[in-house]
Scaffold this motif. Sequence first.
Motif, PDB file in Angstrom:
ATOM      1  N   ALA A  27       0.832  -1.210   0.000  1.00 26.00           N
ATOM      2  CA  ALA A  27       0.000   0.000   0.000  1.00 26.00           C
ATOM      3  C   ALA A  27       0.864   1.257   0.000  1.00 26.00           C
ATOM      4  O   ALA A  27       0.536   2.247  -0.667  1.00 26.00           O
ATOM      5  CB  ALA A  27      -0.922   0.008   1.212  1.00 26.00           C
ATOM      6  N   GLY A  28       1.971   1.241   0.698  1.00 28.35           N
ATOM      7  CA  GLY A  28       2.882   2.385   0.720  1.00 28.35           C
ATOM      8  C   GLY A  28       3.526   2.629  -0.628  1.00 28.35           C
ATOM      9  O   GLY A  28       3.674   3.773  -1.075  1.00 28.35           O
ATOM     10  N   LEU A  84      13.189   5.819   6.491  1.00 24.59           N
ATOM     11  CA  LEU A  84      14.485   5.818   7.168  1.00 24.59           C
ATOM     12  C   LEU A  84      14.550   6.876   8.268  1.00 24.59           C
ATOM     13  O   LEU A  84      15.298   6.721   9.238  1.00 24.59           O
ATOM     14  CB  LEU A  84      15.611   6.039   6.155  1.00 24.59           C
ATOM     15  CG  LEU A  84      15.857   4.882   5.185  1.00 24.59           C
ATOM     16  CD1 LEU A  84      16.889   5.285   4.139  1.00 24.59           C
ATOM     17  CD2 LEU A  84      16.290   3.626   5.922  1.00 24.59           C
ATOM     18  N   ALA A  85      13.770   7.936   8.122  1.00 27.05           N
ATOM     19  CA  ALA A  85      13.741   9.001   9.131  1.00 27.05           C
ATOM     20  C   ALA A  85      12.795   8.667  10.282  1.00 27.05           C
ATOM     21  O   ALA A  85      12.652   9.455  11.214  1.00 27.05           O
ATOM     22  CB  ALA A  85      13.329  10.319   8.486  1.00 27.05           C
ATOM     23  N   GLY A  86      12.141   7.511  10.199  1.00 24.20           N
ATOM     24  CA  GLY A  86      11.289   7.093  11.301  1.00 24.20           C
ATOM     25  C   GLY A  86       9.810   7.375  11.126  1.00 24.20           C
ATOM     26  O   GLY A  86       9.035   7.195  12.054  1.00 24.20           O
ATOM     27  N   VAL A  87       9.403   7.808   9.956  1.00 25.76           N
ATOM     28  CA  VAL A  87       7.986   8.060   9.689  1.00 25.76           C
ATOM     29  C   VAL A  87       7.400   6.762   9.160  1.00 25.76           C
ATOM     30  O   VAL A  87       7.707   6.327   8.058  1.00 25.76           O
ATOM     31  CB  VAL A  87       7.797   9.197   8.660  1.00 25.76           C
ATOM     32  CG1 VAL A  87       6.333   9.402   8.353  1.00 25.76           C
ATOM     33  CG2 VAL A  87       8.430  10.470   9.176  1.00 25.76           C
ATOM     34  N   GLY A 116       4.227   4.164   8.109  1.00 29.54           N
ATOM     35  CA  GLY A 116       2.857   4.131   7.612  1.00 29.54           C
ATOM     36  C   GLY A 116       2.505   5.310   6.722  1.00 29.54           C
ATOM     37  O   GLY A 116       3.349   6.124   6.352  1.00 29.54           O
ATOM     38  N   LEU A 117       1.241   5.385   6.381  1.00 27.49           N
ATOM     39  CA  LEU A 117       0.734   6.449   5.520  1.00 27.49           C
ATOM     40  C   LEU A 117       0.329   7.633   6.392  1.00 27.49           C
ATOM     41  O   LEU A 117      -0.802   7.730   6.851  1.00 27.49           O
ATOM     42  CB  LEU A 117      -0.454   5.945   4.703  1.00 27.49           C
ATOM     43  CG  LEU A 117      -0.177   4.767   3.781  1.00 27.49           C
ATOM     44  CD1 LEU A 117      -1.467   4.280   3.142  1.00 27.49           C
ATOM     45  CD2 LEU A 117       0.835   5.146   2.738  1.00 27.49           C
ATOM     46  N   THR A 118       1.261   8.518   6.623  1.00 27.70           N
ATOM     47  CA  THR A 118       0.992   9.687   7.455  1.00 27.70           C
ATOM     48  C   THR A 118       1.125  10.946   6.617  1.00 27.70           C
ATOM     49  O   THR A 118       1.689  10.929   5.520  1.00 27.70           O
ATOM     50  CB  THR A 118       1.984   9.762   8.634  1.00 27.70           C
ATOM     51  OG1 THR A 118       3.305   9.912   8.109  1.00 27.70           O
ATOM     52  CG2 THR A 118       1.916   8.514   9.500  1.00 27.70           C
ATOM     53  N   LEU A 119       0.629  12.035   7.162  1.00 27.06           N
ATOM     54  CA  LEU A 119       0.725  13.316   6.473  1.00 27.06           C
ATOM     55  C   LEU A 119       2.190  13.717   6.275  1.00 27.06           C
ATOM     56  O   LEU A 119       2.566  14.194   5.208  1.00 27.06           O
ATOM     57  CB  LEU A 119      -0.028  14.398   7.251  1.00 27.06           C
ATOM     58  CG  LEU A 119      -0.031  15.788   6.635  1.00 27.06           C
ATOM     59  CD1 LEU A 119      -0.683  15.754   5.252  1.00 27.06           C
ATOM     60  CD2 LEU A 119      -0.739  16.770   7.528  1.00 27.06           C
ATOM     61  N   ARG A 120       3.012  13.496   7.292  1.00 25.63           N
ATOM     62  CA  ARG A 120       4.438  13.838   7.158  1.00 25.63           C
ATOM     63  C   ARG A 120       5.104  13.044   6.043  1.00 25.63           C
ATOM     64  O   ARG A 120       5.900  13.581   5.273  1.00 25.63           O
ATOM     65  CB  ARG A 120       5.177  13.600   8.469  1.00 25.63           C
ATOM     66  CG  ARG A 120       4.857  14.638   9.518  1.00 25.63           C
ATOM     67  CD  ARG A 120       5.734  14.478  10.713  1.00 25.63           C
ATOM     68  NE  ARG A 120       5.437  13.196  11.354  1.00 25.63           N
ATOM     69  CZ  ARG A 120       6.087  12.703  12.383  1.00 25.63           C
ATOM     70  NH1 ARG A 120       7.078  13.355  12.898  1.00 25.63           N
ATOM     71  NH2 ARG A 120       5.742  11.549  12.907  1.00 25.63           N
ATOM     72  N   GLY A 121       4.778  11.764   5.951  1.00 27.24           N
ATOM     73  CA  GLY A 121       5.341  10.938   4.881  1.00 27.24           C
ATOM     74  C   GLY A 121       4.914  11.405   3.507  1.00 27.24           C
ATOM     75  O   GLY A 121       5.713  11.451   2.573  1.00 27.24           O
ATOM     76  N   MET A 122       3.655  11.764   3.374  1.00 33.86           N
ATOM     77  CA  MET A 122       3.151  12.252   2.087  1.00 33.86           C
ATOM     78  C   MET A 122       3.764  13.599   1.715  1.00 33.86           C
ATOM     79  O   MET A 122       4.028  13.857   0.548  1.00 33.86           O
ATOM     80  CB  MET A 122       1.636  12.328   2.103  1.00 33.86           C
ATOM     81  CG  MET A 122       0.991  10.981   2.085  1.00 33.86           C
ATOM     82  SD  MET A 122      -0.781  11.146   1.942  1.00 33.86           S
ATOM     83  CE  MET A 122      -1.273   9.484   2.334  1.00 33.86           C
ATOM     84  N   ILE A 123       3.994  14.442   2.711  1.00 32.28           N
ATOM     85  CA  ILE A 123       4.641  15.731   2.445  1.00 32.28           C
ATOM     86  C   ILE A 123       6.049  15.517   1.913  1.00 32.28           C
ATOM     87  O   ILE A 123       6.485  16.183   0.969  1.00 32.28           O
ATOM     88  CB  ILE A 123       4.630  16.616   3.708  1.00 32.28           C
ATOM     89  CG1 ILE A 123       3.207  17.095   3.991  1.00 32.28           C
ATOM     90  CG2 ILE A 123       5.581  17.801   3.571  1.00 32.28           C
ATOM     91  CD1 ILE A 123       3.040  17.807   5.321  1.00 32.28           C
ATOM     92  N   VAL A 124       6.772  14.567   2.494  1.00 30.14           N
ATOM     93  CA  VAL A 124       8.124  14.254   2.015  1.00 30.14           C
ATOM     94  C   VAL A 124       8.061  13.743   0.577  1.00 30.14           C
ATOM     95  O   VAL A 124       8.852  14.161  -0.274  1.00 30.14           O
ATOM     96  CB  VAL A 124       8.812  13.227   2.940  1.00 30.14           C
ATOM     97  CG1 VAL A 124      10.125  12.749   2.344  1.00 30.14           C
ATOM     98  CG2 VAL A 124       9.033  13.808   4.325  1.00 30.14           C
ATOM     99  N   GLN A 125       7.108  12.865   0.286  1.00 31.43           N
ATOM    100  CA  GLN A 125       6.968  12.330  -1.070  1.00 31.43           C
ATOM    101  C   GLN A 125       6.650  13.418  -2.083  1.00 31.43           C
ATOM    102  O   GLN A 125       7.250  13.476  -3.159  1.00 31.43           O
ATOM    103  CB  GLN A 125       5.874  11.261  -1.095  1.00 31.43           C
ATOM    104  CG  GLN A 125       6.218  10.032  -0.313  1.00 31.43           C
ATOM    105  CD  GLN A 125       5.048   9.085  -0.201  1.00 31.43           C
ATOM    106  OE1 GLN A 125       4.108   9.139  -0.983  1.00 31.43           O
ATOM    107  NE2 GLN A 125       5.100   8.199   0.775  1.00 31.43           N
TER     108      GLN A 125
END
Length: 89
Positions: A4-5, A52-55, A57-66
């Motif tokens: 899913a990620g 790798l930065a510790g985020v 699952g599907l989080t807002l922070r992860g999506m912002i990085v993407q």
Amino acid sequence: MTLAGIVTALVIGLVVGALGRLVLTGRARVPLWLTLTIGGVAALLGAITARLAGVDGLTLRGMIVQVTFAGTAVALVVATTGRERSGSV
């Protein structure tokens, strides 16, 4: 990273690539497939970096990085592709 990620990262990359194509069309001639590919690959790299930065699952922070990775990559490719080089070879 889960399936899913990976799928989410690819969808985010394709959307950012398509939007980048719409926003930056007049600047350089870049094929649509290139902006979509760059967006997808950069979003996957963003997902890996977020993980790798510790985020997790599907989080807002992860999506912002993407989105940041994909947008930056598409903008760089469009800005540097399709222009003639000055000087002779």
